[in-house]
Design a protein around this motif. Structure first.
Motif, mmCIF file in Angstrom:
data_model
loop_
_atom_site.group_PDB
_atom_site.id
_atom_site.type_symbol
_atom_site.label_atom_id
_atom_site.label_comp_id
_atom_site.label_asym_id
_atom_site.label_seq_id
_atom_site.Cartn_x
_atom_site.Cartn_y
_atom_site.Cartn_z
ATOM 1 N N ASP A 28 0.873 -1.231 0.128
ATOM 2 C CA ASP A 28 0.108 -0.060 -0.118
ATOM 3 C C ASP A 28 0.927 1.387 0.011
ATOM 4 O OD1 ASP A 28 -2.043 1.723 0.270
ATOM 5 O OD2 ASP A 28 -2.670 1.218 2.257
ATOM 6 N N LEU A 29 1.509 1.503 -1.155
ATOM 7 C CA LEU A 29 2.528 2.430 -1.485
ATOM 8 C C LEU A 29 2.057 3.814 -0.840
ATOM 9 C CD1 LEU A 29 5.255 1.691 -2.527
ATOM 10 C CD2 LEU A 29 4.485 2.811 -4.663
ATOM 11 N N GLU A 30 0.966 4.034 -1.047
ATOM 12 C CA GLU A 30 0.525 5.517 -0.792
ATOM 13 C C GLU A 30 0.437 5.731 0.633
ATOM 14 O OE1 GLU A 30 -2.849 6.298 -3.243
ATOM 15 O OE2 GLU A 30 -1.551 6.270 -5.088
ATOM 16 N N ARG A 31 0.178 4.858 1.598
ATOM 17 C CA ARG A 31 0.146 5.153 2.833
ATOM 18 C C ARG A 31 1.214 4.331 3.810
ATOM 19 N NH1 ARG A 31 -6.363 3.637 2.748
ATOM 20 N NH2 ARG A 31 -5.318 1.889 1.447
ATOM 21 N N TYR B 176 6.603 2.478 5.894
ATOM 22 C CA TYR B 176 8.061 1.610 5.938
ATOM 23 C C TYR B 176 8.007 0.505 4.844
ATOM 24 C CZ TYR B 176 12.145 -1.199 7.946
ATOM 25 O OH TYR B 176 13.387 -1.540 8.173
ATOM 26 N N LEU B 177 8.900 0.820 3.830
ATOM 27 C CA LEU B 177 8.800 -0.139 2.492
ATOM 28 C C LEU B 177 10.168 -0.960 2.669
ATOM 29 C CD1 LEU B 177 7.512 -1.145 0.081
ATOM 30 C CD2 LEU B 177 8.973 0.723 -1.147
ATOM 31 N N GLY C 125 8.628 8.595 6.624
ATOM 32 C CA GLY C 125 8.766 7.016 6.616
ATOM 33 C C GLY C 125 10.158 6.376 6.104
ATOM 34 N N ARG C 126 10.079 5.376 5.975
ATOM 35 C CA ARG C 126 11.607 4.801 5.635
ATOM 36 C C ARG C 126 11.528 3.634 4.613
ATOM 37 N NH1 ARG C 126 16.512 4.395 8.223
ATOM 38 N NH2 ARG C 126 17.514 2.458 8.214
ATOM 39 N N VAL D 61 6.823 -5.688 3.415
ATOM 40 C CA VAL D 61 7.749 -6.109 2.802
ATOM 41 C C VAL D 61 7.572 -6.486 1.302
ATOM 42 C CG1 VAL D 61 9.636 -8.077 2.572
ATOM 43 C CG2 VAL D 61 8.679 -7.528 4.735
ATOM 44 N N TYR D 62 8.377 -6.163 0.259
ATOM 45 C CA TYR D 62 7.738 -6.265 -1.001
ATOM 46 C C TYR D 62 9.102 -6.910 -1.787
ATOM 47 C CZ TYR D 62 7.604 -4.748 -6.049
ATOM 48 O OH TYR D 62 7.803 -4.843 -7.257
ATOM 49 N N SER D 63 8.728 -7.943 -2.729
ATOM 50 C CA SER D 63 9.772 -8.493 -3.403
ATOM 51 C C SER D 63 9.533 -8.522 -4.911
ATOM 52 C CB SER D 63 10.402 -9.712 -2.734
ATOM 53 O OG SER D 63 8.949 -10.510 -2.699
ATOM 54 N N ARG D 64 10.366 -8.755 -5.780
ATOM 55 C CA ARG D 64 10.100 -8.859 -7.321
ATOM 56 C C ARG D 64 11.185 -9.826 -7.708
ATOM 57 N NH1 ARG D 64 7.955 -10.699 -10.611
ATOM 58 N NH2 ARG D 64 6.862 -9.867 -12.234
#
Ligand SMILES: Nc1nc2c(c(=O)[nH]1)N[C@H]1C(S)=C(S)[C@@H](COP(=O)(O)OP(=O)(O)OC[C@H]3O[C@@H](n4cnc5c(=O)[nH]c(N)nc54)[C@H](O)[C@@H]3O)O[C@H]1N2
Ligand SMILES: Nc1nc2c(c(=O)[nH]1)N[C@H]1C(S)=C(S)[C@@H](COP(=O)(O)OP(=O)(O)OC[C@H]3O[C@@H](n4cnc5c(=O)[nH]c(N)nc54)[C@H](O)[C@@H]3O)O[C@H]1N2
Ligand code: SF4
Ligand SMILES: [Mo]
Length: 745
Positions: free
Chosen positions: A177-180, A183-184, A216-217, A313-316
Motif C-alpha cells: 500500500d505504497l500511498e500509505r 516503511y517499505l 517514513g523509511r 515487505v515487497y519483493s520482485r
C-alpha cells in the motif's frame, strides 16, 4: 484580423503541423500504464506527450512511452506476413496465403509426428494485450494443451504458485500500500528503473520520496546499489540467492522476540506451527553466512518492520529468479503476516479492482500449479505453462511427445531464456515454426511464417490484468489512436484464425465459442474490449446492465479519457482468500517441503574465485525489444558488465577493458565498467541484448548488438518448487580477453 502568437523574444511562432486531434491512451509497454497523449494528423502521429490529467500517472512518462510513435512508424516493423526462404531471408506474402501455410504446416507436423508434437511459447507482452490473453486458451487447446511454455518461469511463477497455495488463487498477490505505508522494505526490485512490477504505479521516484517526506523509511535489499537504493534511506547489500535466508532469519527474530502478531496468525491462517517449528530451529549465524547480511542487520530490519504500524515487505524478480525463488516469496508473505502487515492499511493489500481478472481465473482449468509435468525433466506447469528452461530439451530429446513444431507469441526466448544459444539451435532443428510478432528477432528468424499484428495503437484497450496488481483502484479505457488498415489484423484475430484453422475456437470454451461464431455470422464480431466491458459492468463497480443504475458502463468509461479513480486499496484478508475455509494455508505441502529441505541442506555458498552474475534493467530498454528505435539506443554503450574494482583488479582488468567471461555453458567477450555499486564478488549484465544475428531485419538494433546475458545463464539447474529459471546468481569466471582466444560454445 488574425492573431499571431509571439514567443518570449517577440518572434512570431510559426504554425506547426496541423493538429487535428489528441487521443489519450494508457501506455501498454510496461505495468505502470502511464497516460499518454497522442497528437494525430490524418493517419500520422505527430507527437507523443505525457497526459498531465491522467488520474493515475498525472503527467509522468518515461522515454519508452514517448517512443511509442517511433515504434509505430519503425520501418523495420513488419506490416505484412513473411515467409522464410531457402536462403534464410524473408519474403512478404498475403494474409490468406500466410494463414493457410501456417495451419497446413502445423497440421503436417501433427500428421507425421503425432498429436503431441506441437508446442507453444508465450512471451511477456501478452500480459499487456487483453485480446491475446483472452485468445490464449483457444490457441493452446487447438495447438497443444500441456505443451505450452512461457515467460512466467523467468519472472513470476514463484509469486503465482505461492499465492495459489496460500490464498487459493494465483492472482491474489498482496500489493504494498505504497500511498500509505511508512516503511517499505524492498527486496530484489528496482522500481525506479522498471517502473514497478506487481506494484503497478507510475512515477516511482516521486512515490518513494513521498514515503520519506512523510517521515517514513525505505530500505532496499539488493546485491547492487541500484537507482532505487539511491532513493532509499538504507541499502542492504545481499548475496544473490540469499533472500530466503534473510527473510527466514527475520521471521526467526520475530518468533524469538515474541513480536509475532498472534491475533493475525490465529484469525487469518492455518498451519503456522508447521512453519514456526522449522524456523525456530534455524541458526541466525548460518542464515547470515548464506545471505551475506549481518545478524544485527537482520534483527534490526525485523524489529523496525514490526515496530512500524504501517509497514510492508515487497519483493520482485530479483528474488524470484534464483534457486530459492518460491521459498523466498513464501518467506516474504510469512514475514508480512507475522509482523502484522498483511491486509492492513499501509501494509500488503489484496486489490478488489473494478475489472477483476480473478473472475476469469476461476473458470474451470484456468488456475493451478503442478497439474502436469514436462516430458523429459518432469518439471511442473504453473498457470498452464511449463518452465521455459526445459523447452530446448523437449525439442531435442527423441521419443513420443518430442516437439517438432512450435508457435511463438510475442516472445524472444533465444535472448530471454537461460542457455539461449542452445535454444536457438533447437529452434533451428524444428520441422515447422510459426511466430506471431511484429519483428524478425533472434527467435522469430527461425520461423517458417511470421504473422505480424497491427500496431497496438490501432486497438481499443481496456485492461483487466494489471488492475489486480495496482496500488489504487483505477479503470482506464483507451480508444484506438489510429484506425487499423484493411490489410492488418489484431493479435487476437490472428490467434483466433490459427485456432479455428486447427479445429478449435476463440476462447477454447465450446459453448461460448459457438455463440461468438453465431454473432460473427450475424455481423457482430464481439471484440476483446466488448468482453472486458462486460466484465466491468458485471463487476463490483459495474451497472450490471440495469438501465437505471448510475454505476459504471461502457459510456462512462469512454466519457473519461483520463481514466476513473475509484480510490485507494481496501484492507481485509478473509473476504479475499478463496480457500473454502477462508484461511491462509501456511501448511501447503509444496511450500512447507521447500522450507524443510532448505533447513536440512546447507545451501551452497560462493566458491573461491567464483563471481556470481546477476541481471539489470535500464530505463530505455524493454526486455529484448525496442532496441531498434534510435531514441532508445543513442548514447554510450549500455550492454556492459558492471564489476567491483576489487574483482577487476584480481582479474587484471581495468575500466573499459573487454573481458573474457566464462560460465558452465558459455564463454565470450564483454566490455566491463568498474563501479563500487556492485557487491564485491557479484557482477551485473543487462539481459535482452545480443542482436548480431538480425542484421538486415532490425537495422538499428544490429548496429549496436551487445551480448546476450542468457548465453551465460544455465538451463540445467532450476528452482525446486516451480522450475523457475535461475537467472541471478549464476557462477562465472572473469579474466582478460586474449585477442586470439577461440570462442567456445
Ligand atoms: N525499463 C524497463 N522496465 C521494465 C522492464 C525492462 O526490461 N526495462 N521489464 C519489465 C518486466 S518484464 C518486469 S518483470 C519488471 C521487473 O521489475 P523489477 O522486479 O523491478 O526488476 P529489475 O529491475 O530487474 O530488478 C531486480 C533487482 O534484483 C536485484 N537482484 C538480483 N539478484 C538478486 C537476489 O538474489 N536478491 C535480491 N534481493 N536482489 C537481487 C538486481 O540487482 C535488480 O536490481 O520490469 C518491467 N519494467
Ligand atoms: N537474464 C535475464 N533474463 C531475463 C530476465 C532477467 O531479468 N534476466 N527477465 C525475464 C523477464 S521478467 C521477462 S518478462 C522476459 C521477457 O522476455 P520475452 O518474454 O521473450 O519477451 P520480450 O523480450 O519482451 O520480447 C517480446 C517480443 O514480443 C514482441 N511484441 C511486442 N509487443 C507485441 C504485441 O503486442 N504483439 C505481439 N504479437 N508481439 C509483440 C516483440 O516484437 C518481441 O519480439 O525476459 C526474462 N529474461
Ligand atoms: S513507465 Fe514508460 S513504458 Fe511504462 S507505462 Fe509509463 S510510459 Fe509506458
Ligand atoms: Mo517480466
Amino acid at each position: 484580423m488574425e492573431l499571431v502568437e509571439l514567443d518570449l523574444s517577440g518572434e512570431p511562432i510559426l504554425p506547426k503541423a496541423r493538429l487535428v486531434k489528441t487521443v489519450y491512451r494508457a501506455c501498454t509497454l510496461c505495468e505502470a500504464s502511464c497516460g499518454l497523449a497522442f497528437d494525430v494528423d490524418g493517419d500520422a502521429i505527430t507527437g507523443v506527450r505525457a497526459d498531465p490529467e491522467d488520474v493515475f500517472s498525472r503527467g509522468y512518462v518515461c522515454p519508452k512511452g514517448l517512443a511509442s510513435g517511433e515504434l509505430h512508424s519503425d520501418p523495420d516493423r513488419l506490416r505484412m506476413p513473411v515467409r522464410r526462404t531457402a536462403s534464410g531471408d524473408f519474403e512478404k506474402i498475403g494474409w490468406d496465403e500466410a494463414l493457410t501455410e501456417a495451419i497446413s504446416g502445423l497440421e503436417r507436423v501433427r500428421e507425421k509426428a503425432g498429436r503431441k508434437s506441437l508446442g507453444l511459447f508465450f512471451g511477456n507482452p501478452i500480459v499487456h494485450n487483453p485480446g491475446a490473453l483472452l485468445a490464449r486458451a483457444g490457441l493452446v487447446r487447438a495447438v497443444g494443451a500441456h505443451r505450452s511454455f512461457g515467460t512466467g518461469s523467468q519472472d513470476t511463477s514463484p509469486r503465482f504458485a505461492t499465492s495459489y497455495y496460500l490464498y487459493g488463487s494465483s492472482f491474489l498477490v498482496p500489493i504494498p500500500d505504497l500511498e500509505r505505508t511508512d516503511y517499505l522494505l524492498c527486496f530484489g526490485a528496482n522500481p525506479v528503473v522498471s517502473n514497478g512490477s506487481f506494484l503497478t504505479a507510475p512515477n516511482m521516484k516521486a512515490r518513494l520520496r513521498a514515503i520519506r517526506s512523510r517521515g517514513g523509511r525505505v530500505v532496499v535489499v539488493d546485491p547492487r546499489r541500484t537507482e532505487t537504493a539511491r532513493e532509499a534511506d538504507e541499502h542492504v547489500s545481499i548475496l544473490p540467492g540469499g533472500d530466503a535466508a534473510l527473510l527466514l532469519g527475520m521471521l526467526k527474530v520475530l518468533l524469538d522476540e515474541d513480536r509475532v502478531d498472534t491475533r493475525a496468525i490465529s484469525e487469518l491462517t492455518r498451519g503456522f506451527e508447521a512453519v514456526a517449528r522449522v524456523v525456530r530451529e534455524l541458526s541466525l549465524e548460518r542464515l547470515s553466512a548464506v545471505c551475506g547480511v549481518r545478524v544485527e542487520t537482520m534483527a534490526r530490519l525485523a524489529r523496525e518492520l514490526s515496530a512500524t504500524e504501517r509497514s510492508v515487505v515487497y519483493s520482485r524478480i530479483g528474488i524470484s529468479n534464483n534457486r530459492f525463488g518460491t521459498l523466498a516469496t513464501f518467506a516474504n508473505d510469512l514475514v508480512n503476516l507475522a509482523a502484522g502487515c498483511m491486509g492492513s492499511v499501509g501494509g500488503a493489500l489484496f486489490t478488489r479492482p473494478a475489472l477483476d481478472v480473478t473472475r476469469i481465473s476461476r473458470l474451470p482449468g484456468m488456475d493451478g500449479h503442478g497439474r502436469w509435468k514436462s516430458r523429459v525433466r518432469g518439471l511442473p506447469e504453473t498457470l498452464g505453462d511449463l518452465p521455459a528452461a526445459c523447452l530446448a530439451e523437449e525439442i531435442e530429446t527423441p521419443g513420443e511427445g518430442q516437439l517438432h513444431g512450435l508457435v511463438t507469441y510475442a516472445a524472444n526466448p533465444v535472448l530471454s531464456v537461460p542457455n539461449g544459444q542452445r535454444l536457438g539451435r533447437a529452434l533451428g532443428s524444428l520441422d515447422f515454426m510459426v511466430s506471431i510478432d511484429p519483428y524478425v528477432n533472434e527467435t522469430t528468424r527461425h520461423a517458417n511464417v511470421i504473422l505480424p499484428p497491427a500496431s497496438s495503437l490501432t486497438e481499443e484497450h481496456l485492461d483487466f490484468f494489471f488492475p489486480a496488481f495496482t496500488v489504487r483502484n483505477v479503470v482506464r479505457h483507451s480508444p484506438p489512436v489510429l484506425p487499423k488498415g484493411p490489410d492488418e489484423r489484431h493479435d487476437w484475430e490472428i490467434m483466433r484464425a490459427l485456432a479455428e484453422g486447427l479445429g478449435g475456437g476463440f476462447l477454447g470454451l465450446p459453448a461460448p465459442d459457438a455463440l461468438l461464431r453465431v454473432a460473427r455470422r450475424l455481423g457482430h464480431d464481439v471484440t476483446p474490449a466488448d468482453m472486458a466491458t462486460a466484465l466491468l459492468r458485471t463487476g463490483r463497480s459495474g451497472d450490471r446492465f440495469l438501465p437505471w443504475s448510475r454505476r459504471l458502463d461502457g459510456k462512462a468509461l469512454r466519457d473519461a479519457p483520463h481514466g476513473i479513480d475509484l480510490g485507494p486499496l481496501e484492507p481485509g484478508v478473509r473476504d479475499r482468500v478463496t480457500h473454502r475455509d477462508r484461511r491462509i494455508h501456511l501448511d501447503a505441502p509444496p511450500l512447507v517441503e521447500a522450507l524443510e529441505s532448505f533447513a536440512r541442506e546447507i545451501p551452497r555458498t560462493q566458491e573461491a574465485g567464483e563471481l556470481l552474475l546477476i541481471g539489470r534493467r535500464e530505463v530505455r530498454s524493454n526486455n529484448s525489444w525496442m532496441h531498434n528505435l534510435p531514441s532508445l539506443v543513442s548514447g554510450k554503450e549500455r550492454c556492459v558488465l558492471f564489476v567491483h574494482p576489487e574483482d577487476a583488479r584480481a582479474a587484471g582488468l581495468d575500466d573499459g577493458d573487454v573481458a573474457w567471461l566464462e560460465s558452465r555453458v558459455h564463454a565470450g567477450r564483454v566490455p566491463i565498467r568498474l563501479t563500487d555499486d556492485m557487491r564485491p564478488g557479484v557482477v551485473s549484465l543487462p539481459h535482452g541484448w545480443g542482436h548480431s544475428a538480425v542484421g538486415s531485419f532490425q537495422r538499428t538494433a544490429s548496429r549496436r548488438p551487445g551480448v546476450s546475458m542468457n548465453d551465460w545463464t544455465d538451463d540445467a539447474e532450476v528452482e525446486s518448487v516451480v522450475g523457475q529459471s535461475i537467472l541471478n546468481g549464476v557462477p562465472v569466471r572473469l579474466r582478460r580477453a586474449e585477442p586470439d582466444v577461440v570462442r567456445i560454445q
